[in-house]
Design an enzyme around this catalytic site. Structure first.
Site, PDB file in Angstrom:
ATOM      1  N   HIS A  18       0.768  -1.373  -0.087  1.00  0.00           N
ATOM      2  CA  HIS A  18      -0.447   0.106   0.041  1.00  0.00           C
ATOM      3  C   HIS A  18       0.497   1.441  -0.688  1.00  0.00           C
ATOM      4  CE1 HIS A  18       0.734   0.291   4.523  1.00  0.00           C
ATOM      5  NE2 HIS A  18      -0.015  -0.935   4.452  1.00  0.00           N
ATOM      6  N   HIS A  21       3.994   1.753   2.019  1.00  0.00           N
ATOM      7  CA  HIS A  21       5.049   0.872   1.730  1.00  0.00           C
ATOM      8  C   HIS A  21       5.837   2.039   0.676  1.00  0.00           C
ATOM      9  CE1 HIS A  21       2.152  -2.867   2.830  1.00  0.00           C
ATOM     10  NE2 HIS A  21       3.090  -3.154   3.975  1.00  0.00           N
ATOM     11  N   CYS A 126       0.069  -8.616  20.394  1.00  0.00           N
ATOM     12  CA  CYS A 126      -1.194  -7.501  18.507  1.00  0.00           C
ATOM     13  C   CYS A 126      -0.264  -8.824  17.566  1.00  0.00           C
ATOM     14  CB  CYS A 126      -1.028  -6.623  19.175  1.00  0.00           C
ATOM     15  SG  CYS A 126      -1.951  -5.638  18.046  1.00  0.00           S
ATOM     16  N   CYS A 129       0.689  -6.008  14.783  1.00  0.00           N
ATOM     17  CA  CYS A 129       2.106  -6.444  15.349  1.00  0.00           C
ATOM     18  C   CYS A 129       2.625  -6.425  15.536  1.00  0.00           C
ATOM     19  CB  CYS A 129       2.524  -5.028  16.532  1.00  0.00           C
ATOM     20  SG  CYS A 129       0.806  -4.050  16.882  1.00  0.00           S
ATOM     21  N   CYS A 143      -4.316  -2.263  21.372  1.00  0.00           N
ATOM     22  CA  CYS A 143      -3.749  -1.595  20.721  1.00  0.00           C
ATOM     23  C   CYS A 143      -4.319  -0.695  19.915  1.00  0.00           C
ATOM     24  CB  CYS A 143      -2.804  -2.853  19.287  1.00  0.00           C
ATOM     25  SG  CYS A 143      -1.606  -2.329  18.876  1.00  0.00           S
ATOM     26  N   HIS A 146      -3.312  -0.807  15.767  1.00  0.00           N
ATOM     27  CA  HIS A 146      -4.371  -1.599  14.999  1.00  0.00           C
ATOM     28  C   HIS A 146      -6.201  -1.657  15.487  1.00  0.00           C
ATOM     29  CE1 HIS A 146      -0.216  -3.467  13.862  1.00  0.00           C
ATOM     30  NE2 HIS A 146      -1.184  -3.396  12.942  1.00  0.00           N
ATOM     31  N   LYS A 302      -5.908   7.743  10.122  1.00  0.00           N
ATOM     32  CA  LYS A 302      -5.494   6.652   9.700  1.00  0.00           C
ATOM     33  C   LYS A 302      -5.843   6.083   8.608  1.00  0.00           C
ATOM     34  CE  LYS A 302      -3.836   2.565  11.527  1.00  0.00           C
ATOM     35  NZ  LYS A 302      -2.854   1.565  12.267  1.00  0.00           N
ATOM     36  N   LYS A 305      -9.630   0.939   6.028  1.00  0.00           N
ATOM     37  CA  LYS A 305     -10.701   0.299   5.255  1.00  0.00           C
ATOM     38  C   LYS A 305     -11.898   0.560   5.545  1.00  0.00           C
ATOM     39  CE  LYS A 305      -7.285  -3.205   2.554  1.00  0.00           C
ATOM     40  NZ  LYS A 305      -7.115  -4.721   3.024  1.00  0.00           N
TER      41      LYS A 305
HETATM   42  N1  MSP Z   1       7.633  -6.426   8.604  1.00  0.00           N
HETATM   43  C1  MSP Z   1       7.585  -5.622   9.672  1.00  0.00           C
HETATM   44  C2  MSP Z   1       9.138  -4.728   9.539  1.00  0.00           C
HETATM   45  C3  MSP Z   1      10.633  -5.789   9.362  1.00  0.00           C
HETATM   46  S1  MSP Z   1      11.764  -4.954   9.533  1.00  0.00           S
HETATM   47  C4  MSP Z   1      12.909  -6.085  10.270  1.00  0.00           C
HETATM   48  C5  MSP Z   1       6.657  -4.277   9.213  1.00  0.00           C
HETATM   49  N2  MSP Z   1       5.889  -4.637   7.857  1.00  0.00           N
HETATM   50  S2  MSP Z   1       5.167  -3.617   6.845  1.00  0.00           S
HETATM   51  O1  MSP Z   1       4.662  -4.393   6.409  1.00  0.00           O
HETATM   52  O2  MSP Z   1       3.803  -3.057   8.017  1.00  0.00           O
HETATM   53  O3  MSP Z   1       5.265  -2.364   6.972  1.00  0.00           O
HETATM   54  C6  MSP Z   1       6.509  -1.671   7.149  1.00  0.00           C
HETATM   55  C7  MSP Z   1       6.676  -0.005   6.825  1.00  0.00           C
HETATM   56  O4  MSP Z   1       5.052   0.209   6.165  1.00  0.00           O
HETATM   57  C8  MSP Z   1       7.377   0.837   7.808  1.00  0.00           C
HETATM   58  O5  MSP Z   1       8.205   1.301   7.527  1.00  0.00           O
HETATM   59  C9  MSP Z   1       5.774   1.354   8.333  1.00  0.00           C
HETATM   60  O6  MSP Z   1       6.293   2.874   9.077  1.00  0.00           O
HETATM   61  C10 MSP Z   1       5.707   1.755   6.732  1.00  0.00           C
HETATM   62  N3  MSP Z   1       4.020   2.549   6.866  1.00  0.00           N
HETATM   63  C11 MSP Z   1       2.631   1.458   7.492  1.00  0.00           C
HETATM   64  N4  MSP Z   1       2.331   2.179   7.055  1.00  0.00           N
HETATM   65  C12 MSP Z   1       1.843   3.896   6.462  1.00  0.00           C
HETATM   66  C13 MSP Z   1       2.178   4.926   6.525  1.00  0.00           C
HETATM   67  N5  MSP Z   1       0.239   5.350   6.047  1.00  0.00           N
HETATM   68  N6  MSP Z   1       2.467   5.251   6.011  1.00  0.00           N
HETATM   69  C14 MSP Z   1       4.085   5.942   5.860  1.00  0.00           C
HETATM   70  N7  MSP Z   1       3.988   5.082   6.350  1.00  0.00           N
HETATM   71  C15 MSP Z   1       3.633   3.894   7.646  1.00  0.00           C
HETATM   72  O7  MSP Z   1       6.566  -3.375  10.375  1.00  0.00           O
END
Ligand code: MSP
Length: 479
Positions: A18, A21, A126, A129, A143, A146, A302, A305
């Site tokens: 998304h 990421h 959680c 997380c 949490c 989430h 935030k 969905k």
């Molecule tokens: N798998 C773990 C990370 C392990 S690293 C050893 C994880 N994955 S995640 O898919 O949930 O997402 C990781 C990244 O996406 C994080 O840096 C997180 O901050 C970022 N984002 C997820 N939602 C976000 C927003 N809405 N805005 C900006 N970045 C955010 O956590």
């Protein structure tokens, strides 16, 4: 030649990629490209985090084998990175055989030296997380990240010793041997570490099947974060027997410690506690810098969905294209702070900065320079164009860097209005030459400065200046 090793988090494959990421990844790509332009030897690591309860549950829900499901989503991540023009060097998947072998080796090493021991763990977990939570991290017992209830877990478990290394960790963060930026996040972590004792961390699960089995107890699988952190090393081909399996092989000796690890604020705490302590137990130096960015919000909230305010990354790409999307993400606000975006505002910004701003300047200058009376002097190379933006990019102020490019664009617009080259061409040819030469040089400068942010656009501008072909870079968009 300076080396520059940058990582993004390895992303969970429980769902499609998304915009959040994309935000971390585009920023990392801008930094990697910028450092390449500076002449650094860059290694850019990305990947996917594929084990754990969250993914196991999701695969069950959709009726798929977890590996098959992970394969599907991992390739969606790769597709997205291609569409966004992300030039990574390696893509490590935590289900890669070599990664799994390395994780087992680490577990065995730490178990043998007594850093991992058998015990029992009880706590609130959680699944979103994939973390144990202490009571004071919860809001109304749920949490806050989430908005879900936590599961009560009480089971036999293997634990990693944390507390014995806490004071050393505080020292390393305090003296910037392991630097955390922005400053407010360093303060937050130091204040947490001085107030609370770190509990030993449970690094194994008895009830989760989808994970790497402990080499010394096949009834347990490895805790997903312990597994995932090691991807920062295995993606570099560490240890020697575990070479990276996709992209070019890294070189641990050369590239570690990481110059920067980019993360979002939601995963700061684990990155500033479990990860550095794992490294200490392994006798591996700390990453130089952990840079934490804020979250993208939508309409002040935030993205979710259920609220229905999610901005789809596919939607952005379709509407604004690769470079448009990259630009809009990086200029949306201060990197490090939460940034609020709405489709309406993104469209306005696209129209103002790209269609009218950059796009319009490029086509005006091209049109004027196609006048046969203008003799372009290509020799006017810009000595070191990136000085203009480097102060910003080095401080992770991506929006500041783009502001600085747009200042040149606005000044040139004004300069065209004031100098009126379409009149000069009839009244004062010498002046016309001068004015046009400045504008063309500025376009070269702009196209150089744009490379890290908008690599395709930068190419297009340079090519159009050579061919004098009029191009429409960014068509105007309706709402
Ligand atoms: N798998 C773990 C990370 C392990 S690293 C050893 C994880 N994955 S995640 O898919 O949930 O997402 C990781 C990244 O996406 C994080 O840096 C997180 O901050 C970022 N984002 C997820 N939602 C976000 C927003 N809405 N805005 C900006 N970045 C955010 O956590």
């Amino acid at each position: 030649m300076k080396k520059y090793f940058i990582t993004t988090p390895v992303y969970y494959v429980n769902d499609k990629p998304h915009i959040g990421h994309a935000y971390t990844s585009v920023a990392a790509d801008v930094l990697a490209r910028f450092h390449k332009l500076q002449g650094d030897d860059v290694f850019f690591l990305m990947g996917t985090d594929e084990h754990g309860l969250k993914i196991q549950k999701k695969a069950e829900e959709v009726g798929k084998d977890p590996q098959a499901y992970a394969d599907e989503i991992a390739s969606e991540f790769k597709d997205l990175w291609d569409k966004l023009g992300i030039e990574y060097d390696t893509f490590i998947r935590t289900t890669d055989e070599k990664h799994k072998a390395a994780v087992q080796k680490v577990l065995q090493t730490l178990f043998d030296k007594g850093a991992i021991y058998k015990g029992e763990y009880e706590g609130l977990y959680c699944v979103g997380c994939e973390q144990f939570k202490s009571e004071n991290e919860l809001v109304n017992g749920r949490c806050p990240d989430h908005d879900t209830d936590c599961e009560i877990v009480k089971e036999e478990s293997y634990l990693l010793k944390m507390e014995e290394l806490q004071s050393e960790l505080v020292k390393k963060i305090g003296n910037d041997e392991f630097e955390i930026k922005p400053e407010k996040y360093k303060k937050e972590i130091l204040s947490f570490l001085t107030k609370e004792k770190l509990k030993d961390v449970s690094i194994s699960r008895k009830n989760v099947k989808w994970g790497i089995p402990l080499p010394f107890d096949a009834e347990h699988t490895t805790y997903v974060w312990f597994d995932a952190f090691l991807s920062y090393l295995t993606g570099l081909g560490w240890p020697a027997f575990a070479k990276a399996s996709a992209g070019k092989d890294g070189d641990f000796e050369k590239f570690w410690p990481a110059d920067v690890q980019l993360i979002g604020k939601d995963i700061l705490r684990v990155h500033a506690t479990i990860w550095p302590i794992m490294l200490m137990h392994l006798g591996i130096p700390q990453p130089k810098l952990l840079f934490t960015h804020g979250h993208l919000l939508s309409g002040g909230r935030k993205m979710s969905k259920t609220i229905g305010n999610v901005i789809g990354i596919d939607e952005l790409l379709e509407k604004f294209g690769t470079d448009g999307t990259r630009y809009l993400l990086m200029s949306a606000g201060t990197f490090g702070e939460d940034v609020d975006v709405t489709m309406e505002r993104l469209t306005e910004k696209y129209n103002a900065d790209l269609a009218n701003g950059l796009g319009n300047l490029v086509s005006r200058v091209l049109k004027l320079s196609s006048n046969p009376k203008f003799q372009i002097q290509m020799s006017n190379k810009i000595p070191n164009p990136n000085v203009k933006t480097s102060n910003f990019i080095e401080k992770f102020e991506m929006d500041g860097a783009s502001d600085c490019i747009w200042r040149i664009i606005r000044e040139d617009d004004k300069f065209i209005e004031e100098s009126k080259p379409w009149e000069l061409v009839k009244t004062d040819e010498k002046k016309f030459q001068e004015v046009m030469q400045k504008l063309v040089s500025d376009l070269y400068l702009i196209s150089e400065l744009l490379i890290p942010f908008m690599p395709e656009t930068s190419e297009k501008i340079k090519k159009a200046l050579e061919t004098k072909e009029i191009i429409i870079l960014f068509p105007r968009m309706g709402k």
